[in-house]
Write an enzyme that holds these catalytic residues in place. Structure first.
Site, PDB file in Angstrom:
ATOM      1  CB  SER A 540      -0.968  -0.040   1.174  1.00  0.00           C
ATOM      2  OG  SER A 540      -2.022   0.878   0.992  1.00  0.00           O
ATOM      3  CG  ASP A 625      -6.121  -2.879  -4.215  1.00  0.00           C
ATOM      4  OD1 ASP A 625      -6.947  -2.052  -3.783  1.00  0.00           O
ATOM      5  OD2 ASP A 625      -4.921  -2.890  -3.905  1.00  0.00           O
ATOM      6  CG  HIS A 657      -5.345  -2.814  -0.277  1.00  0.00           C
ATOM      7  ND1 HIS A 657      -4.754  -2.192  -1.354  1.00  0.00           N
ATOM      8  CD2 HIS A 657      -4.818  -2.203   0.822  1.00  0.00           C
ATOM      9  CE1 HIS A 657      -3.919  -1.254  -0.931  1.00  0.00           C
ATOM     10  NE2 HIS A 657      -3.937  -1.243   0.386  1.00  0.00           N
TER      11      HIS A 657
END
Length: 682
Positions: A540, A625, A657
């Site tokens: 991320s 995602d 994610h």
């Protein structure tokens, strides 16, 4: 115990038996062994404070799923007993009937429904048969009513607009927030109220009927965002009453109280513009507490503790000098204080505040994180973990914080391993700050040898690098493969005061990146660190960090791994869903040429420095995602390939994610360590 569950635990038990016969703890924690570790889930403390019921998941890589069962154990650690044995799995157990029965959710009947059973697991009864199933439940204090949550239809489908095109797959989009994290937004959760009586619960009163708003709020909130008043006449809930573009731009939620007899709702946090969550009535019914952020649009603002007088409506910030986030909360039985969790200097502990004096007392201490707790009959049950040990349950003394483990779900595996060491170091940053960095050493560490190292880059970006235990980014697993792990709490993480946390907003390519260089340069001085073989990894925002470091590292790193990372900041702004986050942290839109903060952000986008890439890099991403689209990894991979940089991409068509399926998780770890071993172990 069923055969499948028995087979999952056999290897661990055999290992423990071998140790008992004199075998030394020499085994290394491999990804394969790691994926067999049990995972402690939800827990509940009985009304008398003497027994815990809790869920445990047992991953099955071959079947590509997990078995989930419920256990009970006495608070002195004796009498552990498995009380369920089904293929469906059980979730969210809570005690009822003064500890005689346990309520829980299961899909045994085909969809997720509410069931009950005796405390020993017998006499299972289905309590609800709600169309589409439920997502959570909360009984009233007298257990004569139940609040349950379920998903309802939101918006119009293509077939609603064109009934003759009932097989068409296209979606017509007319507003923002059409996608969220990993789903197309076609349903939203609503709370329903039902009477508990003889017979099946098949419907309930929607307390937000006609309102197109989420309660609980996606993606993180659950039944903890609801609370019953002690007299059972009112329900408090948190809700952000916005839709579409307005929803995407704002974090302004409020605390509402729904009066059951009248059906009327009032907003008790009106005018408070930030994120308000986790409402809890006091035991005497005279007050309500909740967690509140101050500023709209800032999802990482300080989490403050507020209390309101329900008679006068007076609201009070009860911990104004406490510069750390408040998480979870439970009232003391006398309604004069509140227990809560807070992370200070990268360790999450249990705290108590006395409301009249404002005095805050830290209950627990130590190099670990507490993740959940419950207090009943002057007894505290808590869940705890660290870099070394996954979640287990503990009996915690309310007086002195002494904690005694009452479960050891992974003892059979942990006993087979050599211990590891996690060291806390403070480093001076280039702006004169003090940065706590965790250094995790391999088993049997020898300071006279040289080891490759891994820089761990945190996601969030505003997430503390605390003593967390993750089944994806696991510090112990990294160290067990022979690496020294460097895990800095760089600028932009909570737990070190709000000023430290806020520094990162609008400065993605700035001070926090210099902090990473500081951590690596400090550790490169150590004679036991192989300075030529250091990797950088992260997911991320951590993935963004890796992409950014790849273009600026000046030879510090020998390999990179970016998972679900941001490669092109302009594309990220234009394709993400929660625009409040992009506006606050990036500073605004890339087309706003007069916005100096935003323009600085986009000027430091990793994709603008690909010409400097010269180091092997692995990209990992899931195509579900919707927070950071998989095209970011594809673009980074294509750029690396076209530049002739050694590169590889692991792409999942069915992950979001995170990496959730057992076989995909094992593939992640094999690819992850295969890449690092290839470039960092000469």
């Amino acid at each position: 115990m069923n055969t499948k569950l028995l087979s999952l635990m056999t290897a661990s038990i055999m290992g423990a038996a071998a140790l008992g016969s004199g075998m030394a703890a020499q085994e290394r924690l491999t990804p394969e062994l790691f994926m067999t570790m049990s995972r402690v889930g939800e827990m509940s403390l009985s009304p008398d404070g003497k027994t815990a019921v809790y869920a445990v998941s047992f991953p099955d890589v071959k079947a590509n799923k997990a078995s989930r069962e419920l256990f009970t154990v006495a608070l002195d650690g004796t009498g552990r007993k498995q009380i369920t044995e089904t293929s469906a799995g059980e979730y969210a157990p809570v005690w009822m009937n003064d500890g005689k029965r346990i309520a829980f959710m299961t899909t045994e009947s085909g969809s997720m429904q509410l069931w009950t059973m005796r405390a020993d697991g017998t006499d299972r009864r289905q309590l609800s048969d709600i169309e589409g199933g439920i997502t959570g439940f909360l009984f009233s204090p007298d257990e004569k009513q139940v609040l349950f949550t379920k998903n309802i239809k939101y918006g119009k489908r293509t077939a609603d607009l064109y009934p003759d095109l009932d097989k068409a797959t296209g979606r017509i989009v007319t507003d923002l927030m059409y996608k969220h994290w990993d789903e197309w937004v076609e349903t939203i959760p609503h709370p329903f109220l039902a009477v508990v009586a003889d017979g099946m619960i098949t419907s309930g009163r929607d307390i937000l009927e006609g309102e197109p708003y989420e309660a609980p709020m996606k993606p993180w909130a659950g039944i903890e965002d609801f609370s019953w008043s002690p007299d059972g006449q009112s329900i408090a809930y948190a809700c952000r009453k916005k839709t579409g573009k307005a929803y995407s731009l704002s974090t302004n939620s409020d605390i509402y109280i729904y009066n059951i007899p009248t059906g009327k709702t009032r907003n008790i946090s009106e005018g408070m513009m930030g994120y308000d969550t986790y409402p809890k009535f006091s035991p005497d019914g005279k007050q309500i507490a909740w967690i509140s952020m101050e500023r709209d649009g800032y999802e990482s603002d300080l989490k403050r503790l507020f209390v309101a007088d329900l008679t006068t409506g007076e609201r009070k910030h009860v911990n104004p000098t406490f510069d750390y986030n408040v998480d979870m909360l439970q009232w003391t039985p006398d309604s004069k204080g509140i227990y809560f969790l807070a992370c200070k200097e990268a360790e999450t502990h249990l705290w108590e505040i006395a409301l009249r004096s404002g005095k805050i007392r830290r209950i627990t201490a130590g190099q670990h994180d507490y993740a959940d707790f419950s207090v009943r009959n002057n007894t505290m049950l808590a869940k705890r973990h660290s870099y070394e040990v996954p979640d287990d349950l503990y009996n915690v003394s309310l007086k002195n914080g002494e904690a005694r483990a009452i479960t050891a779900e992974n003892k059979a595996i942990l006993d087979r391993l050599s211990p590891i060491t996690c060291e806390k170091r403070w480093m001076e940053t280039t702006d004169g700050g003090r940065m706590l960095t965790w250094i995790v050493f391999p088993p049997n560490f020898d300071k006279n040898k040289k080891y490759p190292a891994i820089l761990y880059c945190q996601g969030g970006p505003q997430n503390t690098v605390s003593q967390f235990w993750s089944f994806r980014w696991n510090m112990r697993l990294m160290a067990e493969q022979g690496y020294i792990v460097i895990a800095p709490n760089r600028h932009g993480v909570p737990g070190f005061g709000q000023k430290w946390n806020e520094q990162i907003s609008g400065d993605y390519g700035g001070q926090n990146m210099r902090d990473y260089f500081t951590a690596v340069d400090e550790m490169r001085k150590e004679p036991y660190v192989d300075a030529d073989h250091i990797g950088a990894v992260g997911a991320s925002y951590g993935g963004f960090s890796v992409y950014w470091l790849a273009g600026h590292h000046e030879g510090r790193f020998a390999a990179f791994i970016a998972h679900a990372g941001i490669f092109n900041m302009e594309m990220q702004y234009a394709t993400t869903e929660e625009m409040w986050f992009a506006n606050w942290d990036m500073g605004g839109a890339f087309w706003d040429k007069d916005n100096t903060v935003a323009q600085r952000t986009y000027a430091t986008s990793p994709h603008k420095f690909v010409q400097n890439w010269d180091t092997p890099i692995l990209m990992i991403h899931g195509e579900l995602d919707f927070r950071i689209l998989a095209s970011q990894a594809m673009a980074a991979f294509n750029a690396a390939q076209l530049r002739g940089v050694p590169s590889e991409m692991l792409i999942y068509p069915d992950e979001n994610h995170w990496i959730l399926q057992p076989q995909n998780a094992l593939l992640f770890h094999r690819t992850f360590f295969g890449w690092l071993d290839r470039w960092l172990k000469p």
